[in-house]
Design an enzyme around this catalytic site. Structure first.
Site, short mmCIF file in Angstrom:
data_model
loop_
_atom_site.label_atom_id
_atom_site.label_comp_id
_atom_site.label_asym_id
_atom_site.label_seq_id
_atom_site.Cartn_x
_atom_site.Cartn_y
_atom_site.Cartn_z
CG HIS A 2 -5.90 1.19 1.32
ND1 HIS A 2 -5.44 1.63 0.15
CD2 HIS A 2 -5.39 2.54 1.51
CE1 HIS A 2 -4.14 2.27 -0.30
NE2 HIS A 2 -4.85 3.14 0.77
CG HIS A 40 -1.31 8.91 2.86
ND1 HIS A 40 -0.33 7.75 1.33
CD2 HIS A 40 -1.71 7.45 3.42
CE1 HIS A 40 -1.51 7.14 0.92
NE2 HIS A 40 -2.44 6.50 1.52
NE ARG A 78 20.06 -3.93 -17.51
CZ ARG A 78 21.19 -5.02 -17.43
NH1 ARG A 78 21.80 -4.15 -16.19
NH2 ARG A 78 21.18 -5.58 -18.37
CB CYS A 96 15.43 -2.39 -19.52
SG CYS A 96 16.52 -3.75 -19.70
CE1 TYR A 138 19.92 -3.03 -24.29
CE2 TYR A 138 21.69 -3.56 -23.51
CZ TYR A 138 20.86 -3.23 -23.00
OH TYR A 138 20.94 -2.58 -22.22
#
Lengths: 580, 580
Positions: B124, B149, B224, B280, B417
């Site tokens: 490949h 492709h 997310r 994130c 957070y």
């Protein structure tokens, strides 16, 4: 109420038949009350025991200063009165200088008198270490730092009792001034500063003094000069603003070349103040040099200081005198602002920092509320670039150039402020252009003081009889570049195995993205595992901080070693002793 | 020339008497010439040997892809032609799914056909690992990622030779839609995404795909979500701008409440583009969880992606529709901008970031040059806050509030957070208000790919016969919050004992203080000490980066562990195998 009273009350208000039930209930209440009393008693005892321990601790470390001072003074005065007057002994400054350790007895001088302060060391309200900084020296510059001494008769009275003689000034060797010495006009420096070099002056304050006052007294600010201090008359000083390329001027970026008289700068622009921390790019270089020598002054942790500066906003000055602002700088191709000092220094900052409404760059003419800058710190005018490395805060400012390129010379385009990987230990073959020069600095923290560990205060763990712990305390400062506030400081007494979060003190109320000055921190209950400690051992108190962008400090200096010895912000360690 | 020719020439031009001297000189010259020839020959041999080794290496790892492809295809076609035609075998999707490892043979499907690609893996052109990502799956979504492709017949022709049957679509079990499932309208996700949870969707791309293209294909962007993806009609969508305190509106901070139709937003404001990396806050949380479980999704290193976003400048929108700008926000008491999503998310950023001329905050309606956002990424409108933690980039934007306080709820004022010290492993007794919520992120770097170590390529050190070394290569990305550019990436193959500096690639030309997107890096000559290595061993390739503020990454995750599992930016390690 007593049981009898309760029964009477019960008979008066309850049916006789329920008396038995009542009595049982009452008895239970009484028992409960007794239990509560017992608990209260135990709590009081516990509290008293705590207080006793606290007092013991205070006695050892923080005894009431005034009373200590008074008791000592009275004892000395009594002793002096009991002795017959003697002829005054005469000493030279050299004699005093030789008495600079406890072994040799600690002498100091003050206004032509000589004192032996050895027996007073442990009674000094500011602590023995602070007084030891003046050992063998004249004490006046130290007293000037702390108004407590100058404004109080107590200190002077105290000192009198320690007098052992006078200075014989006639015997002093005349200081010959070498007229050819370019440094002959440099100002006197504070004797507490540690001298890395005198010509040019590179000096740092001791950590114990640095952590005492949030605004570092100007006389203690670290000194980082490249040349003799220029002699400038502030009354006639002018700065020019020009534009152009390196070594060329007036390439039409500006409408005109501006010449600004300092006195007009003061009058024409609003006086703005900024409390900012300055730090040399090489602060803590000494720690990197332990791994492998890098180039430059081997600073300890004291090449950092904080002051309140006042002056004109660079942003305003560029707008008014050069017509440059956020709306036109890109079109004009201006990318950097180069500052030139009268000492031939030149360094530049990105134009965005200069023009940003949140940049707070000052052309400063005042420091710590004194109406002029000290000569060592740029009299009559210096740049203050908050959040950037010390070198950008060009002193003795004479010229500002708006330019498409950063400053030539070692401080921007050269290697002096560029950090390479730890694999490069020589400049040979290095592509210096490939790495940008330092502007904003990374997060930094330092333990300035920590208390020795007292094994006598150790207690046995409730959970594990074999484990003994003791608490100690520590204090320090933390700072990050770019105005990023310090949001947390962690301290460890077991090489980083566990961490305790310290209390943030002065400076912790700064805006999260414009915290230009350091944050003081302290911890009173730092836990030390005393199980295997013995007197004479040493342990390390480690600190690391986190800033508002959640940047952390690297653990070890090895991975950030660089050939110029810049930006050592690895965890800082302060060694304390283990005592009985 | 030969010696004889030289003598003839000498006789013709020199006096006979000096012939002897000439001959000696000539001989010396000849010898020198021979030596030079010998050296040249040796150099050529050495070069050839180098080339041979290089070719050997290429053969192993980077062989000419097209020719490999062609040879394999021809061989397969030949083999197929030699066999008699068979009846078509029928399989279910489940049959294909069960063939997802080399042991079980690797099958894929494409447009109702089933292929066994096991023998093709090593041929490949994109490498076997990339093809293995599609093992047991339909290959179309993978092909869509890579235009090579779709636009080339070669890939299709190749695939034909591997066909083993067809999908029996009639046998497929009908997918029953649970009408009560709030997630029933969520979009389909790319099969390469690793699913941490499906409802809500929390998915990350594999590192090998993440490092292939500088702009992460939208279909591969980490997902997310906190809730089902809202269904919104972009043609009629409106956002409102209001002011006020928490849970109150219109407290006179603004002249009016603004309602803005999305189509007008597109027409009325200049379309601005920003290439930004989103990450994130919990990226690499999995690494922290290895020490002690923290709370939240156990992300690998892929909760980070980069795209080109286009939209209106928030700064412009606030000025035009709310009359808020740098000159009046302080007077009006506005400190935060709260964004509300249609999914009931709300998160705020400091007003300074929103109004800064260098902030580049967008109300984005395009991603990667596609004229609308994917539903998973905020269709029709989201906020892009470059340099800040992912959660501030609120998706499905419905409302903007100008406020004196930051957003309530878990994402700002709550704990979600906020990073506490490693000593806090429970929320109990924690003063949540004492730590500011994440906005800008710290410096991060990841090794995305590294080549296995080939002992056959090891050479003996010239200085030390007992030491054998071999080189390997690695690639990755690095990024820092706040627009701080990556200025250096260091890589180590010996646990940080020594470091080599990698080459910075795409992204390294971003402005030093506005580098919103990641920087790709690679190293081709990472030295590995092979002296004691044997086949089957594993070694770690470590990376750490430095940003424009000279922030470094912490060495170990232990010292930055926090109960919410945020900001794991410790040195990243990628394990490679040692082969013969």
């Amino acid at each position: 109420m007593s049981v009898l009273e309760a029964i009477s009350a019960a008979i008066g208000s309850f049916a006789i038949g329920s008396l038995a039930a009542y009595l049982i209930e009452q008895q239970e209440e009484e028992e409960e009350e007794q239990q509560q009393q017992q608990q209260q008693l135990e709590q009081e005892l516990e509290m008293k025991e705590k207080q006793r321990k606290e007092e013991e601790r205070n006695k050892k470390n923080n005894a009431n200063e005034k009373s200590k001072w008074r008791i000592f003074k009275e004892a000395k005065a009594e002793a002096a009165a009991a002795l017959p007057p003697e002829a005054v002994k005469m000493y030279t400054r050299q004699d005093v200088a030789e008495h600079d350790t406890i072994d040799k007895r600690v002498w100091v001088s003050y206004k032509e008198n000589v004192y032996d302060v050895t027996d007073f060391l442990d009674n000094h309200p500011g602590g023995r270490d602070l007084l030891l900084l003046a050992a063998g020296k004249d004490i006046e510059p130290f007293w000037r730092l702390y108004q407590a001494h100058v404004n109080s008769d107590v200190a002077m009275e105290m000192l009198k009792t320690l007098k052992i003689g006078e200075l014989d000034l006639e015997k002093e060797p005349k200081v010959e001034i070498d007229e050819s010495d370019p440094y002959k006009n440099d100002p006197e420096r504070h004797p507490a500063l540690k001298r890395h070099s005198a010509k040019p002056a590179n000096m740092e304050p001791p950590l114990s003094l640095l952590r005492r006052e949030y605004l570092t007294p100007s006389a203690l600010w670290f000194v980082r000069n490249h040349s003799p201090v220029p002699i400038i008359d502030g009354a006639t000083h002018e700065i020019t603003i020009v534009s152009g390329e390196q070594n060329h001027e007036n390439l039409n970026l500006l409408r005109t070349k501006a010449v600004i008289n300092l006195e007009h700068l003061k009058k024409d622009f609003e006086k703005k103040t900024v409390v900012a921390t300055g730090q040399c790019g090489g602060n803590r270089r000494g720690g990197l040099d332990l791994i492998k020598k890098s180039s430059g002054t081997g600073w300890g942790e004291g090449a950092i200081s904080t002051a309140k500066f006042a002056g004109a906003s660079l942003r305003d000055v560029l707008e008014v005198h050069a017509g440059i602002n956020l709306h036109n700088y890109e079109r004009l191709g201006i990318k950097h602002v180069i500052f030139y000092g009268a000492d031939d220094m030149r360094a530049s900052i990105p134009i965005e920092k200069a023009l940003s409404p949140f940049g707070d760059v000052l052309l400063a003419y005042e420091m710590n509320d004194c109406d002029e800058l000290p000569r060592d710190h740029g009299y009559p005018l210096r740049v203050i670039v908050p959040g950037h490395v010390g070198v950008r805060n060009v002193k003795w400012l004479s010229k500002i150039k708006l330019c498409s390129e950063e400053a030539d010379g070692p401080w921007n385009r050269g290697i002096a402020y560029k950090g390479f990987g730890p694999g490069y230990s020589s400049v040979e073959g290095l592509n210096i252009d490939s790495v940008p020069t330092m502007q904003e600095m990374p997060i930094q923290s330092v333990v300035a003081e920590a208390e020795n560990v007292s094994l006598s205060l150790a207690t046995t763990s409730e959970k594990d009889e074999k484990k003994r712990t003791v608490q100690t305390s520590a204090k320090g400062f933390a700072w990050s570049g770019g105005g990023r506030a310090i949001i947390r400081v962690d301290v460890s007494a077991n090489n980083g195995l566990t961490w305790q979060t310290a209390t943030l003190k002065e400076g912790s109320d700064q805006p999260l993205s414009k915290a230009w000055a350091w944050t003081f921190w302290e911890i009173d209950d730092l836990e030390v595992d005393a199980t295997h400690l013995k007197p004479g051992d040493e342990i390390k108190v480690l600190v690391k901080a986190t800033d508002a962008s959640y940047n952390a400090q690297p653990e070890n200096p090895e991975s950030i070693w660089n050939l110029r010895g810049l930006n050592n912000n690895s965890w800082h360690a302060f060694t304390v002793k283990v005592e009985e």
